[in-house]
Write an enzyme that holds these catalytic residues in place. Sequence first.
Site, PDB file in Angstrom:
ATOM      1  CD  GLU A   1      -2.989   0.495   2.306  1.00 36.29           C
ATOM      2  OE1 GLU A   1      -4.436   0.807   2.008  1.00 36.29           O
ATOM      3  OE2 GLU A   1      -3.354  -1.041   1.703  1.00 36.29           O
TER       4      GLU A   1
ATOM      5  CD  GLU B   1      -4.176  -0.469   8.947  1.00 39.58           C
ATOM      6  OE1 GLU B   1      -3.164  -1.070   9.037  1.00 39.58           O
ATOM      7  OE2 GLU B   1      -5.018  -0.561   8.022  1.00 39.58           O
TER       8      GLU B   1
HETATM    9  C1  BGC Z   1      -5.279   2.432   4.603  1.00 39.23           C
HETATM   10  C2  BGC Z   1      -5.336   3.700   5.393  1.00 39.23           C
HETATM   11  C3  BGC Z   1      -6.791   4.210   5.099  1.00 39.23           C
HETATM   12  C4  BGC Z   1      -7.926   3.144   4.823  1.00 39.23           C
HETATM   13  C5  BGC Z   1      -9.122   3.420   4.455  1.00 39.23           C
HETATM   14  C6  BGC Z   1      -6.455   1.807   4.114  1.00 39.23           C
HETATM   15  O1  BGC Z   1      -6.227   0.161   3.747  1.00 39.23           O
HETATM   16  O2  BGC Z   1      -3.920   1.765   4.980  1.00 39.23           O
HETATM   17  O3  BGC Z   1      -4.596   4.156   6.112  1.00 39.23           O
HETATM   18  O4  BGC Z   1      -7.401   5.249   5.549  1.00 39.23           O
HETATM   19  O5  BGC Z   1      -7.710   2.155   3.877  1.00 39.23           O
HETATM   20  O6  BGC Z   1     -10.112   3.636   4.512  1.00 39.23           O
END
Ligand code: BGC
Length: 885
Positions: free
Chosen positions: A485, A765
Site C-alpha cells: 500500500e 493501525e
Molecule cells: C489504509 C488506511 C486508509 C484506509 C481507507 C487503508 O487500507 O491503510 O490508512 O485510510 O484504507 O479507509
Amino acid sequence: MIKYVLYLCLFLTPQLFSLPAANSLSVGPLLQDPIGYGESELQFSWKLPQGEQTAWEIRCATKRSLLPGKADLWQSGQRSSSQNLFVNYEGTKLGTGDQLYWIVRYWDGDGNLSDWSEVASVEYGLLYSHDWKGKWIQDPEDRSGEIDPAPHFRKAFESKPKLDRARLHYTAEGIVDFSLNGKRVSDSYFGPGWPDYRKRRIARTVDVTELLKKGENVIGAVLADGWYSGNILFAGRERNGGTPALLCQLELYYKDGSRDVVVSDSSWKVVTGAVQFADFYDGESYDARAALGSWDEVGFDDSGWRAAVARDVDLAIPISSYSGPSVKAVEKIAPLSWKRGDEGTIIFDFGVNLVGVPELKMPMEKGQTVEMRFAEALNPDGTPHYENLRSAKVTDSYTAAEDGVATWSPRFTFHGYRYMELSGIPEGEEPRLDWVKSLVLTSEVASTGEFRSSVEDWNQLQQNIRRSQLGNFLEVPTDCPQRNERLGWTGDIQVFGPTAAFNFQSLAFLEKWCRDLRDGQFPTGKIPDVAPDVMWVRSRPHGTPAWGDAITIVPWDMYQKYGYKKILRDNYQAMIRWVSYYDMETSANGGLWIDYGYNDWLQPFQENTDRPLRGDTSRSLLGTAYYARSAAILADVAEALGYEDDAEQFSKRAESVRERFAKAFFEDGVMLPREDGKETQTAYLLALAFDLLPEADRANAMRELERLVVEEANGHLRTGFVGTALICRTLSRFGRTDLAYTVALQEEYPSWIYSIREGATSIWERWNSYSRSEGFNGAKMNSLNHYAYGAVGQWMYETVAGLSELEPGYKKIKVAPEPGGGVTQAKVSLETPYGLAESSWQLGGGRFDLSVVIPPNTSAVVELPNGETVEVGVGRHTFSRRAGQ
Ligand code: BGC
C-alpha cells in the site's frame, strides 16, 4: 572638550545599541538556502534572536559580494512592520536558474537597529517545461510490463577550465541515482520524488560543482521503477506507468560568464548491471557479479553499450522544480540481538519498528547469495510474521562477486520492519551482530517539538508517534510503510496534521502534497482517496468525507501552525470545488450526506456487520458533519484571504449545513434514532468539536457523550480514525479534561497505553493490532506503523502541557496547561516559526509551578489552572501558585 562633546553625541543618538542580527533566514515554506526553487513568487522569513521588531529592511543581490552596499535586485528601505515571516519579495522579477542573495536587519521599539544578518540565498530551478533542452531517454531493451534490471546510463563530456559552479537539473519517470566521475551526486534516496504522474513531473536540482574536474568527465545514472512503474497498488500487480525514463540538464557556469550545457539525449549509452530488480513492495536484488566496475568514470570503454532511445519533452506536461525535503538516511541502528530461525535462517532484532534499508557488511564467498526478508513482529512461535505484508514480497538479495567482506545496501527500495531474516548462510557459520545495520529513511524534516511528562508510558507513546511520523513521511504522507500500500491516504494525514506540524517541520512537505491533492481532484470537485492518485486505474468511489476533506483541513491546519497564507491561496479554488461537490452530492438527499465512505474507520467493538471496518456511526451523520466543517473552513479561509463577498456567502452556506445537520440528527442535543447508525462517541464528538449544535443544546450533547464514555465504555474510547483525533480535545474543550485524562491513561484495550504495554515501538493501525500472548491480530489489514491514532499528540501538547497558537504561526500564543489524572509534570517545547516556545509545569509540595518561554516578536496569554489569566511578552516567565487554587 572635543572628546566630551563626541561622547555626548554618541549618548544622544537614538541608534545607540546595535542589536544582534536576525537568524534562520528562509524563503517560501521556510526553506533554508534552497536550490532548485520552483515557485515564481518568493517570501522571506527570519527569526529575531530577542525582543520585538517594529521595522525591517531587506537587500537582495545577484551576487553575495554586492551586499549590503550594492544590492542590485531589491533594496526595500526601512519598512515599518512587525512582520518577520513570509514577507513578499518586491524586487526585480526572477526566473529559471536565477540566484538571489539576501540579508535583513530590523529595528526594535526603541529605534535600535540590528546588524545585518548573515547572507542567505535562493536559487531557482528550471521553471518551465521549455527550459529543458534535452530529451527523455530510456533503455531500448526495456521489457515493459515486467520488472527489469535497472538500466545504467552513461555520458562523457568536457568541462573547460575555471568552472564557477555546476548544477544538475533532473527529473525522471521512475527513481534515479546520478553519479559524476564515480561519486554519487547526493545522499538523497528516490529522487526526484513522487508527483501525480498523470499531471506533472517533478524535478530536482543538485549542486555538483565539487565533483567536476577540468577536461573529461563522466555522468552516470541508475534508473529504477519506483512509484512510476513499480508495484504500486494494494490490489495487485498493476503498473502505474510504462518504461522508466530520465531527463537531465547539467549546466556548467564558468568564471568568464560563459556556460556549457550537457543534456540527456540519444548520445547517452545504456546497459543493465548489478541491480537485477528493484521495487518498493518487493525489494531489491543485487548481483555483484554483474557489476559494471568503474562504468561512471573516465576511461571506461562503453563501446559495447546500447544507445539510449530519446523522445521529446512534452510541453503539455509541467515539470515542477521542487526544493523541499528529500528522502535521506537519518540514523543508523544496530541490531540488539540475533537468534536462529527455521531452516538455518538468522533473525536479527533491531529493537524498534523502523522504516529503512539494511546495510550489510559480512564475509561471503564468491557466488554466495544471501536473502533478507523483513517483518514488523514475530509470531508466538518465534517465526517472523509476513502475512500482513500481503502480496508485497519485501525481500532483498545480494550475490557476492568474490570472497571477502561484502558491503551493500539497497538504493531503490525501502521496508517497514523491526526484524530481518537472513538466509543463505553456510551451515555451521557463526553469525555476528555486526553483519548488518539499518539505515532509517525519511523525508528529511527538522525536529521541532518535544513532549515529556511524568507518565513514562506517554513518553514512550510520544516516541512512537514520532517514529511513525518519520516512517510515513516518505516523499508523501503515507498510511503505512510495509505492506502493498504505502499510499498518500488523505484521511490519515487529515487527522494527524496538527500533531505532525508539532513534531517535525512539516510545511514544505505538506505544501507539496497539497499539490498532489489538487492534481488528483476530479472535474466534479471530488478529492481522491489517495494522493498522488494511483487508484484511478481502478474504479474507486473517491470523494469520501473525512478523507477528501484533507483539501480544506490540511492547508487550514498548516496555516494555523505556520502562518503561511500562500497555502490557503494555492488551495482556495480546490476547496471551493470540494465543498460544491458536497452540495451536488447531497442535493438529492435534502442536503445530507449519503451512505458511503470509510466513516469512523476501524472503530473497536463494531456491532454493525453490514459494512466491515467502518464503525457504527451513521455515515450520513459523519459525512454531513464533515460537509459542515469544510464549508466553515472555506468561509474562514475566504476571510483570512480578504475575500469579503466570498466569506459572507460561504459562511451563510456553512450556517445552513450546520442547521440541517442539527435538525436531521439531533434534538435538544440528543441524537435521534437512525437506521444507518447508532449513538456513538464519534457522533457526539463530531457535533461538539465542529460546533454543529445550537449553543443551548451543547450541554446535553456533552452529557450524552459523557454517558457513552463513562457508563457504556467504562472510561474507554470507542473511536476509529475520525473520533480518536477528537476525543480528548473535545472532552477538554467542554470542561471534562479529567475524563480526557481517564481515557488517555487507560491501560487496557482499547487505548494507547495498551499498545505500549504490548511492546509497541510505533503507532498501530488497530487498537488490537498485536498482543504478546497472541501475536499479530490475524486480520488481513493490519499494520504496526500507521500514524492516525497518534493524533492524540495534539491534545498532549496543547492541553496537558498547554501550548497552542492563538494567532496563526504562533504570533500570539496560548499557554494553558490543564493538569489532571495524577500527572505531576509535563513539558512541551516547540521551535515555532518565531523561535523556541516552552511550557513546563510540575505539581508537588502543594504547589503548581509553571515555566514559560515566549519567542521573540510574539506575545502570549497564560491561563493558569486556578483561572488566573496573565498577558506576557517575550522571554521566560515563571509562576508558582498553591495547587488546586
Ligand atoms: C489504509 C488506511 C486508509 C484506509 C481507507 C487503508 O487500507 O491503510 O490508512 O485510510 O484504507 O479507509
